[in-house]
Design a protein around this motif. Structure first.
Motif, PDB file in Angstrom:
ATOM      1  N   LEU A  99      25.692  36.376  33.726  1.00  0.00           N
ATOM      2  CA  LEU A  99      24.935  35.402  34.521  1.00  0.00           C
ATOM      3  C   LEU A  99      25.290  35.614  35.982  1.00  0.00           C
ATOM      4  CD1 LEU A  99      25.647  32.297  32.259  1.00  0.00           C
ATOM      5  CD2 LEU A  99      23.480  33.541  32.386  1.00  0.00           C
ATOM      6  N   PHE A 100      24.317  35.471  36.876  1.00  0.00           N
ATOM      7  CA  PHE A 100      24.600  35.739  38.286  1.00  0.00           C
ATOM      8  C   PHE A 100      23.525  35.114  39.174  1.00  0.00           C
ATOM      9  CE2 PHE A 100      22.132  39.245  36.551  1.00  0.00           C
ATOM     10  CZ  PHE A 100      21.199  39.537  37.519  1.00  0.00           C
ATOM     11  N   VAL A 157      19.874  38.073  28.031  1.00  0.00           N
ATOM     12  CA  VAL A 157      20.598  36.830  28.276  1.00  0.00           C
ATOM     13  C   VAL A 157      19.684  35.884  29.052  1.00  0.00           C
ATOM     14  CG1 VAL A 157      22.590  35.771  29.434  1.00  0.00           C
ATOM     15  CG2 VAL A 157      22.838  37.989  28.264  1.00  0.00           C
ATOM     16  N   VAL A 158      19.734  34.597  28.719  1.00  0.00           N
ATOM     17  CA  VAL A 158      18.876  33.618  29.374  1.00  0.00           C
ATOM     18  C   VAL A 158      19.614  33.040  30.590  1.00  0.00           C
ATOM     19  CG1 VAL A 158      17.573  31.471  29.086  1.00  0.00           C
ATOM     20  CG2 VAL A 158      17.853  33.045  27.154  1.00  0.00           C
ATOM     21  N   PRO A 159      18.974  33.006  31.760  1.00  0.00           N
ATOM     22  CA  PRO A 159      19.615  32.366  32.928  1.00  0.00           C
ATOM     23  C   PRO A 159      19.940  30.910  32.638  1.00  0.00           C
ATOM     24  CG  PRO A 159      17.637  33.572  33.571  1.00  0.00           C
ATOM     25  CD  PRO A 159      17.628  33.532  32.077  1.00  0.00           C
ATOM     26  N   PRO A 192      17.137  24.081  31.605  1.00  0.00           N
ATOM     27  CA  PRO A 192      18.559  24.392  31.416  1.00  0.00           C
ATOM     28  C   PRO A 192      18.780  24.990  30.026  1.00  0.00           C
ATOM     29  CG  PRO A 192      18.179  22.024  31.296  1.00  0.00           C
ATOM     30  CD  PRO A 192      16.900  22.628  31.772  1.00  0.00           C
ATOM     31  N   ALA A 193      19.409  26.150  29.979  1.00  0.00           N
ATOM     32  CA  ALA A 193      19.412  26.953  28.751  1.00  0.00           C
ATOM     33  C   ALA A 193      20.583  26.664  27.823  1.00  0.00           C
ATOM     34  CB  ALA A 193      19.399  28.435  29.111  1.00  0.00           C
ATOM     35  N   TYR A 194      21.635  26.030  28.308  1.00  0.00           N
ATOM     36  CA  TYR A 194      22.845  25.912  27.495  1.00  0.00           C
ATOM     37  C   TYR A 194      23.251  24.455  27.272  1.00  0.00           C
ATOM     38  CZ  TYR A 194      22.791  30.837  28.456  1.00  0.00           C
ATOM     39  OH  TYR A 194      22.399  32.154  28.536  1.00  0.00           O
ATOM     40  N   GLY A 195      22.264  23.575  27.305  1.00  0.00           N
ATOM     41  CA  GLY A 195      22.518  22.170  27.060  1.00  0.00           C
ATOM     42  C   GLY A 195      22.075  21.330  28.239  1.00  0.00           C
TER      43      GLY A 195
END
Length: 466
Positions: A99-100, A157-159, A192-195
């Motif tokens: 991620l970046f 990978v999802v941002p 938002p991809a991770y919660g």
């Protein structure tokens, strides 16, 4: 306005403490001097170059050794070249992300200059980063997203999120009746991809021009401390204080770099930016910038341990250290000289201090015991509610910002093709930047607003000349 005493407990600076610093042999290297116009025009002192082209921020300081120039060239390549996904045939340049926010230093600091906010949906990697904390844990990393929101990612990978800015107009008028319109940002974070993000505190930051870093780094901490007046004992309404931070080496020092003076050295600033902005591990940050939940969801190969070794970090820090500062333009014209006097008369120089001096500790001989003119005191100041981001950064409150150097601001249009200023790029020109000042700068702003229009334009012409 002053930062409440409760927020100062981490660094209780008193006049006695200042006296002790001075008695120990430190001089107040930030004090105003009787420099001539010609001397002041050499903004970088011995590191000044006379240039006003699109390359204005990218030259090395004149007079450095041939060995230092070779190291500068290597650092330049590390600064400009893109990092790529590991594994790659590009040895030593892989390990991007996963991620970046940017794939190179120059993505946020194009041509060693200033980034800008996304002005259209889908723009990424132009120099904007967003720090994030839960609403009920001021300054702490977000449990699902960490310290910073990353809006880009490697393939597969999802941002973390998409950052969307909307300009909200803020109107006002000068005492003479002239109407102005400012913009502030309203930021939303979509998909938002991770919660769920939940209720958060955010701080939007734009990458500034990186010129003159070695000079600022070489200013003795004692000289910065001696300039501070956290209790405003002189009653001028300005109560700057140093941001005491722990560096990558574990030492407690005065912060000098970053919008809230969160890093004391160029090496520390480089390593923090590599880790959070580009996803590159290094000796100070040996683990990928991923939360527990992201580690469970993301699998990506490493580019080595660390991905940026000590040699790369040293070359990048050296590159930033010896970048030259362009000379002031049109310094002796009547309008600019008048603007300089008005800049002083309004009290702007209380924080944007014209003159500093370095000590003898710089690894670059040219930068030792040098006098230069950055127009900053490197202190934190309460800038009022209008510029507050409502998020603590170390000991810096949500209303405090380090005084940014003004050198080079008149060349941002030439180098970067825009005139976006302040920490989040909300100001579309220097006039708007002045009008956003509040808190400790309120008196100076009010004096600017009360000027006749011709005087305001002269002061702005002086800023444009820097």
């Amino acid at each position: 306005m002053r930062t409440p005493a409760a927020d100062r407990h981490a660094y209780p600076l008193t006049m006695l403490a200042v006296a002790m610093v001075l008695a120990a042999g430190a001089t107040c290297a930030l004090a105003p001097r009787g420099d001539t116009t010609a001397e002041l025009a050499r903004l970088g002192g011995p590191a000044t170059v006379e240039i006003d082209t699109p390359d204005a921020f990218g030259l090395s300081a004149p007079g450095i050794s041939s060995e230092e120039r070779r190291a500068f060239s290597v650092g330049n390549s590390f600064f400009r070249d893109n990092w790529v996904t590991a594994p790659a045939s590009t040895e030593g340049r892989d390990g991007l992300g996963p991620l970046f926010n940017a794939n190179s230093c120059s993505a946020c600091h194009a041509d060693d200059g200033r980034g800008r906010p996304p002005l259209a949906r889908g723009e990424v990697g132009l120099g904007l980063v967003v720090f994030v904390s839960p609403r009920d844990a001021d300054g702490a990393p977000h449990p699902l997203y960490g310290k910073q929101l990353q809006d880009q990612s490697i393939s597969g990978v999802v941002p973390e999120t998409e950052i969307v800015l909307r300009a909200v107009p803020v109107t006002g008028a000068y005492p003479d009746g002239t109407i102005y319109e400012l913009n502030r940002w309203e930021a939303t974070f979509e998909q938002p991809a991770y919660g769920p993000l939940g209720e958060v505190r955010t701080s939007l930051r734009i990458g500034p021009q990186v010129i003159g870093g070695g000079l600022l780094e070489a200013v003795p901490d004692a000289a910065i401390v001696a300039r501070a007046d956290p209790e405003d004992r002189d009653g001028d309404g300005v109560s700057g204080r140093p941001h005491m931070v722990t560096g990558a080496d574990g030492a407690r020092r005065v912060g000098k770099f970053g919008w809230k003076a969160s890093q004391p050295t160029l090496a520390g600033q480089v390593m923090a930016a590599l880790h959070e902005d580009i996803g590159i591990t290094n000796d100070a940050h040996p683990v990928e910038s991923l939360t527990t939940g992201e580690r469970a969801a993301i699998t990506a190969p490493s580019g080595g341990i660390p991905e940026a070794d000590a040699h790369k970090v040293a070359r990048l820090a050296h590159y930033c250290r010896v970048l030259a500062v362009p000379m002031q333009r049109d310094a002796t014209t009547p309008t600019v000289e008048r603007g300089r006097r008005l800049f002083t008369d309004t009290g702007c120089v209380t924080c944007h201090t014209p003159t500093m001096s370095t000590g003898d500790a710089s690894p670059v001989t040219l930068l030792r015991n040098a006098t230069f003119h950055p127009y900053t005191d490197l202190l934190l100041h309460d800038m009022g509610e209008g510029l507050a981001d409502d998020r603590r950064d170390g000991d810096a409150t949500g209303r405090e910002w380090r005084t940014p150097p003004l050198w080079g601001i008149g060349l941002v249009q030439t180098v970067n093709g825009h005139t976006r200023f302040l920490h989040d790029g909300r100001a579309r020109n220097l006039e708007e930047a002045v009008l956003w000042h509040g808190g400790e700068a309120q008196r100076a702003r009010d004096r600017f607003m009360a000027m006749p229009a011709a005087d305001r334009q002269a002061l702005l012409a002086f800023l444009e000349s820097l």
